[in-house]
Scaffold this motif. Structure first.
Motif: not given
Length: 268
Positions: A53-81
């Motif tokens: 339903l969205i005409s423009a692509p939803v990608l990391a380059a244009d959306n900070s919410q997407v950019a924050g979730r496409v390159s997970p790091r070890l710190i994310d695993l620590v937070a999940a623990v």
């Protein structure tokens, strides 16, 4: 985003897997696993349909919410623990069960799945896989900490005598933690290298642009090159001087794309 994490019933069945494993309750173990898988598939499917339903692509380059979730790091695993441990304690103790909504907010379950669907619809398989890795890491951490906390509370003492279900599930979870930690470590190293390179390029670009009254607007990595955007009054500074300065700082192998934006000021 916060509402989705509270409403979506994913935290309970994930912890239910750990609980059913500790109790050697095979029917509920399979039921909880099915709920997690079907719930994840439902989120991805709904987000994919929303992307149509969205005409423009939803990608990391244009959306900070997407950019924050496409390159997970070890710190994310620590937070999940950490949050997985709190969630498991809340499940074991009825007097603090009200903390579960807070844990659902702290741990990222629904947002990365949403990113998977949106980026798949936008044609970026690599970003979708990155978001799926984040979800997998979070689920794995919750399961691992759930198993540990329930072991501390001796929940397995209520399991039928001679059952080895908890042991087998624990071994699977341990293997998953290792398998997830490897790509997260690689991603962490790649992100760290990229950030350090961008920081070094910005420092050189700042020194190059300042004498002519120009300013570095942004420095970002796109593919295999670093894009430097600068703005300022005419005349434009010489790009070859920037290249020479980068080479002098040991960045001969860094491909740089320079975007110069001249600014004209008129006093009325």
């Amino acid at each position: 985003v916060i509402g989705a994490m509270i409403v979506a019933p994913l935290m309970a069945p994930i912890l239910g897997v750990a609980l059913a494993a500790a109790l050697a309750d095979r029917p509920n173990l399979l039921r909880c696993l099915a709920l997690v898988l079907l719930g994840a598939a439902a989120v991805i499917a709904i987000s994919y349909l929303m992307g149509l339903l969205i005409s423009a692509p939803v990608l990391a380059a244009d959306n900070s919410q997407v950019a924050g979730r496409v390159s997970p790091r070890l710190i994310d695993l620590v937070a999940a623990v950490a949050t997985g441990a709190v969630g498991a304690v809340a499940l074991c103790r009825s007097d603090i069960s009200d903390t579960l909504p807070g844990v659902a907010i702290a741990i990222s379950l629904v947002p990365p799945l949403t990113v998977v669907g949106l980026t798949l619809e936008s044609g970026s398989t690599s970003e979708a896989l990155g978001a799926l890795l984040l979800f997998t890491a979070n689920v794995t951490a919750i399961l691992a900490m759930g198993a540990i906390v329930m072991g501390i509370y001796r929940v397995s003492g209520h399991a039928p005598a001679g059952s080895r279900t908890a042991l087998h599930v624990g071994q699977v979870i341990a293997v998953l933690v290792v398998l997830v930690a490897i790509p997260l470590a690689l991603t962490s190293q790649r992100v760290s290298t990229t950030e350090r390179r961008e920081r070094d390029v910005r420092a050189v670009a700042d020194r190059w642009a300042a004498p002519d009254g120009w300013e570095v607007v942004s420095v970002a990595t796109q593919g295999d090159r670093v894009v430097v955007r600068v703005a300022g009054p005419l005349p434009e500074p010489d790009p070859s001087v920037l290249r020479t300065s980068l080479d002098a700082e040991g960045m001969e192998d860094v491909a740089v794309e320079l975007e110069q934006i001249p600014i004209t000021t008129t006093h009325l």
